[in-house]
Motif scaffolding. Structure first.
Motif, PDB file in Angstrom:
ATOM      1  N   PHE A 293       0.839  -1.203   0.000  1.00 15.56           N
ATOM      2  CA  PHE A 293       0.000   0.000   0.000  1.00 15.56           C
ATOM      3  C   PHE A 293       0.871   1.249   0.000  1.00 15.56           C
ATOM      4  O   PHE A 293       0.636   2.188  -0.779  1.00 15.56           O
ATOM      5  CB  PHE A 293      -0.912  -0.052   1.231  1.00 15.56           C
ATOM      6  CG  PHE A 293      -1.757   1.178   1.446  1.00 15.56           C
ATOM      7  CD1 PHE A 293      -2.196   1.968   0.384  1.00 15.56           C
ATOM      8  CD2 PHE A 293      -2.135   1.541   2.734  1.00 15.56           C
ATOM      9  CE1 PHE A 293      -2.985   3.102   0.603  1.00 15.56           C
ATOM     10  CE2 PHE A 293      -2.912   2.661   2.960  1.00 15.56           C
ATOM     11  CZ  PHE A 293      -3.334   3.449   1.892  1.00 15.56           C
ATOM     12  N   LEU A 294       1.896   1.259   0.835  1.00 12.56           N
ATOM     13  CA  LEU A 294       2.799   2.407   0.920  1.00 12.56           C
ATOM     14  C   LEU A 294       3.486   2.679  -0.415  1.00 12.56           C
ATOM     15  O   LEU A 294       3.648   3.834  -0.822  1.00 12.56           O
ATOM     16  CB  LEU A 294       3.845   2.147   2.003  1.00 12.56           C
ATOM     17  CG  LEU A 294       4.930   3.203   2.195  1.00 12.56           C
ATOM     18  CD1 LEU A 294       4.331   4.518   2.682  1.00 12.56           C
ATOM     19  CD2 LEU A 294       5.992   2.708   3.174  1.00 12.56           C
ATOM     20  N   ASN A 295       3.853   1.611  -1.124  1.00 11.00           N
ATOM     21  CA  ASN A 295       4.622   1.746  -2.367  1.00 11.00           C
ATOM     22  C   ASN A 295       3.759   1.733  -3.632  1.00 11.00           C
ATOM     23  O   ASN A 295       4.303   1.620  -4.737  1.00 11.00           O
ATOM     24  CB  ASN A 295       5.656   0.620  -2.449  1.00 11.00           C
ATOM     25  CG  ASN A 295       6.707   0.717  -1.365  1.00 11.00           C
ATOM     26  OD1 ASN A 295       7.045   1.811  -0.913  1.00 11.00           O
ATOM     27  ND2 ASN A 295       7.215  -0.425  -0.926  1.00 11.00           N
ATOM     28  N   HIS A 296       2.452   1.811  -3.477  1.00  9.82           N
ATOM     29  CA  HIS A 296       1.539   1.803  -4.633  1.00  9.82           C
ATOM     30  C   HIS A 296       1.686   0.522  -5.459  1.00  9.82           C
ATOM     31  O   HIS A 296       1.663   0.551  -6.680  1.00  9.82           O
ATOM     32  CB  HIS A 296       1.782   2.999  -5.555  1.00  9.82           C
ATOM     33  CG  HIS A 296       1.527   4.317  -4.931  1.00  9.82           C
ATOM     34  ND1 HIS A 296       1.697   5.515  -5.598  1.00  9.82           N
ATOM     35  CD2 HIS A 296       1.117   4.656  -3.691  1.00  9.82           C
ATOM     36  CE1 HIS A 296       1.403   6.521  -4.801  1.00  9.82           C
ATOM     37  NE2 HIS A 296       1.051   6.020  -3.633  1.00  9.82           N
ATOM     38  N   GLN A 297       1.812  -0.608  -4.802  1.00  9.17           N
ATOM     39  CA  GLN A 297       2.033  -1.855  -5.523  1.00  9.17           C
ATOM     40  C   GLN A 297       0.789  -2.741  -5.528  1.00  9.17           C
ATOM     41  O   GLN A 297       0.140  -2.906  -4.493  1.00  9.17           O
ATOM     42  CB  GLN A 297       3.186  -2.654  -4.903  1.00  9.17           C
ATOM     43  CG  GLN A 297       4.554  -2.023  -5.083  1.00  9.17           C
ATOM     44  CD  GLN A 297       5.625  -2.776  -4.339  1.00  9.17           C
ATOM     45  OE1 GLN A 297       5.374  -3.364  -3.285  1.00  9.17           O
ATOM     46  NE2 GLN A 297       6.835  -2.783  -4.875  1.00  9.17           N
ATOM     47  N   ILE A 298       0.496  -3.304  -6.704  1.00  2.00           N
ATOM     48  CA  ILE A 298      -0.474  -4.389  -6.829  1.00  2.00           C
ATOM     49  C   ILE A 298       0.328  -5.641  -7.167  1.00  2.00           C
ATOM     50  O   ILE A 298       1.085  -5.646  -8.134  1.00  2.00           O
ATOM     51  CB  ILE A 298      -1.511  -4.119  -7.928  1.00  2.00           C
ATOM     52  CG1 ILE A 298      -2.361  -2.894  -7.582  1.00  2.00           C
ATOM     53  CG2 ILE A 298      -2.407  -5.338  -8.135  1.00  2.00           C
ATOM     54  CD1 ILE A 298      -3.360  -2.529  -8.665  1.00  2.00           C
ATOM     55  N   TRP A 299       0.144  -6.680  -6.370  1.00  3.31           N
ATOM     56  CA  TRP A 299       0.895  -7.912  -6.572  1.00  3.31           C
ATOM     57  C   TRP A 299       0.069  -8.950  -7.325  1.00  3.31           C
ATOM     58  O   TRP A 299      -1.147  -9.057  -7.130  1.00  3.31           O
ATOM     59  CB  TRP A 299       1.357  -8.482  -5.229  1.00  3.31           C
ATOM     60  CG  TRP A 299       2.562  -7.744  -4.710  1.00  3.31           C
ATOM     61  CD1 TRP A 299       2.565  -6.608  -3.951  1.00  3.31           C
ATOM     62  CD2 TRP A 299       3.931  -8.073  -4.951  1.00  3.31           C
ATOM     63  NE1 TRP A 299       3.857  -6.210  -3.697  1.00  3.31           N
ATOM     64  CE2 TRP A 299       4.719  -7.097  -4.292  1.00  3.31           C
ATOM     65  CE3 TRP A 299       4.569  -9.103  -5.640  1.00  3.31           C
ATOM     66  CZ2 TRP A 299       6.104  -7.112  -4.311  1.00  3.31           C
ATOM     67  CZ3 TRP A 299       5.961  -9.133  -5.664  1.00  3.31           C
ATOM     68  CH2 TRP A 299       6.711  -8.140  -5.009  1.00  3.31           C
ATOM     69  N   PHE A 300       0.753  -9.697  -8.162  1.00  2.00           N
ATOM     70  CA  PHE A 300       0.138 -10.749  -8.966  1.00  2.00           C
ATOM     71  C   PHE A 300       0.780 -12.082  -8.600  1.00  2.00           C
ATOM     72  O   PHE A 300       1.982 -12.140  -8.302  1.00  2.00           O
ATOM     73  CB  PHE A 300       0.348 -10.495 -10.456  1.00  2.00           C
ATOM     74  CG  PHE A 300      -0.262  -9.215 -10.953  1.00  2.00           C
ATOM     75  CD1 PHE A 300      -1.427  -9.229 -11.707  1.00  2.00           C
ATOM     76  CD2 PHE A 300       0.324  -7.986 -10.675  1.00  2.00           C
ATOM     77  CE1 PHE A 300      -1.997  -8.051 -12.161  1.00  2.00           C
ATOM     78  CE2 PHE A 300      -0.233  -6.804 -11.121  1.00  2.00           C
ATOM     79  CZ  PHE A 300      -1.398  -6.839 -11.874  1.00  2.00           C
TER      80      PHE A 300
END
Length: 379
Positions: free
Chosen positions: A60-67
């Motif tokens: 969330f802090l790093n603007h990441q969506i994980w796949f």
């Protein structure tokens, strides 16, 4: 999503067929109705539910969506290919006469029409070469060759099936979202009994990631991510992917056969290119179909692909995408709530907290906007 739009989407998806070979222009034309539907029907917000742990908070802090691959998901049937092996066996046996002789030999001798199965399996180049050599063999030699080839093919299909049936589960990477932020099921299953959080994303107009403006692009990342976003189709039965599974097995068997003959790589690739697939879009249809037992999740999925030799073996991947809202579980502890609200404050996104509307008989939560100013965070 209402039933009318869902049925419309399901029909478009099932009718999207991409046979090989196909040009990029033709592929674009065939998939355009599906892209138009998505562009017109993507919700303003899709929600990703998260437990409060270090990895999820850091993402969330790093603007990441994980796949991740389907093999890492909680559904054993996720992206699993269904292949009717009995059908494949029947079709294979039909290529041999009652004496066990390969019918294709008679066609080759007489310069007749070659069965489609063997064109797909061996390729046109290999068949042309076989035509030149077939007349040199005696009937007994052809008979023994028929027996050996049948055994080779049967063993090949049997050996390849366990691998092929799970190949989609181990390669294609996706991330899951839900249409419904008010679902007790989603908060219970994926946000640790409402002690976690959810992030809302706006994917409308194809804005699936922030790659074009990401500072890593061209420095540490040289492969912008390509996506497809679609809702899941729920069904009582697995999708019949026999033709697609057979194509994957044919490709592997042909590849092994050519390697055993020590055929040079260029010719090998030429022959493999003639092993055609009736519908390469089938791998997408498989990914976006699940059992009706999961229908209450109202799931949308986003796939990710990138130009890297590591893609087939990577089990996870991530992209940069800023969420548009933060939703806190009604049972989240104070320290986690404060951490998440601080991140939301820095990112200038609104914060909501889930609650139970005691004036309603519905089994659903209700989000309430909470103030998240600097003053609120100091209290």
């Amino acid at each position: 999503m209402d039933r009318k739009r869902y049925n419309e989407y399901k029909e478009i998806l099932n009718n999207t067929v991409l046979p090989q070979p196909i040009s990029k222009e033709e592929q674009q034309k065939i998939t355009q109705p599906l892209e138009d539907w998505v562009n017109n029907n993507t919700p303003a917000k899709l929600f990703k539910f998260r437990a409060c742990n270090e990895n999820n908070i850091q993402a969330f802090l790093n603007h990441q969506i994980w796949f991740a691959t389907a093999s890492r998901m909680n559904d054993d049937f996720d992206s699993l290919l269904f292949c009717d092996n009995n059908r494949i066996s029947r079709e294979l046996n039909e290529q041999f006469d009652h004496d066990g002789n390969l019918k294709i030999y008679n066609f080759l001798k007489a310069d007749g029409e070659i069965p489609e199965l063997f064109i797909n399996l061996l390729g046109e180049s290999a068949i042309k070469k076989a035509k030149d050599n077939i007349k040199k063999f005696t009937d007994e030699e052809l008979h023994q060759s028929s027996i050996a080839l049948k055994q080779y093919l049967e063993k090949g299909f049997n050996d390849q099936y366990p691998f092929v049936s799970e190949i989609e589960q181990k390669t294609i990477k996706f991330s899951s979202f839900s249409e419904d932020i008010n679902s007790p099921l989603m908060w219970g299953h994926y946000a640790e009994n409402s002690t976690g959080f959810a992030l809302a994303y706006d994917f409308r107009n194809g804005k699936y990631n922030d790659c074009p403006t990401c500072p890593k692009l061209g420095i540490s990342c040289f492969s912008p991510k390509i996506h497809r976003l679609l809702p899941v189709v729920y069904s009582d039965n697995m999708l019949d992917s026999t033709d697609y599974a057979r194509y994957l097995m044919q490709d592997a068997i042909t590849r092994n056969y050519l390697q055993n003959l020590n055929i040079e790589p260029n010719l090998c690739n030429e022959i493999l290119n003639t092993v055609a697939c009736k519908d390469v879009f089938m791998h997408t249809k498989i990914l976006f179909q699940k059992s009706t037992a999961w229908a209450e999740e109202k799931e949308w999925r986003m796939t990710v692909s990138y130009n890297s030799p590591l893609y087939p073996t990577d089990q996870v991947a991530n992209v940069s995408k800023k969420p548009c809202a933060l939703y806190l579980g009604r049972r989240i502890n104070k320290s986690n709530e404060l951490i998440l609200r601080h991140i939301a404050y820095k990112q200038h996104i609104p914060v909501f907290k889930m609650g139970i509307d005691k004036t309603s008989q519905k089994f659903e939560f209700k989000p309430v906007r909470v103030s998240n100013s600097k003053k609120d965070l100091l209290l």
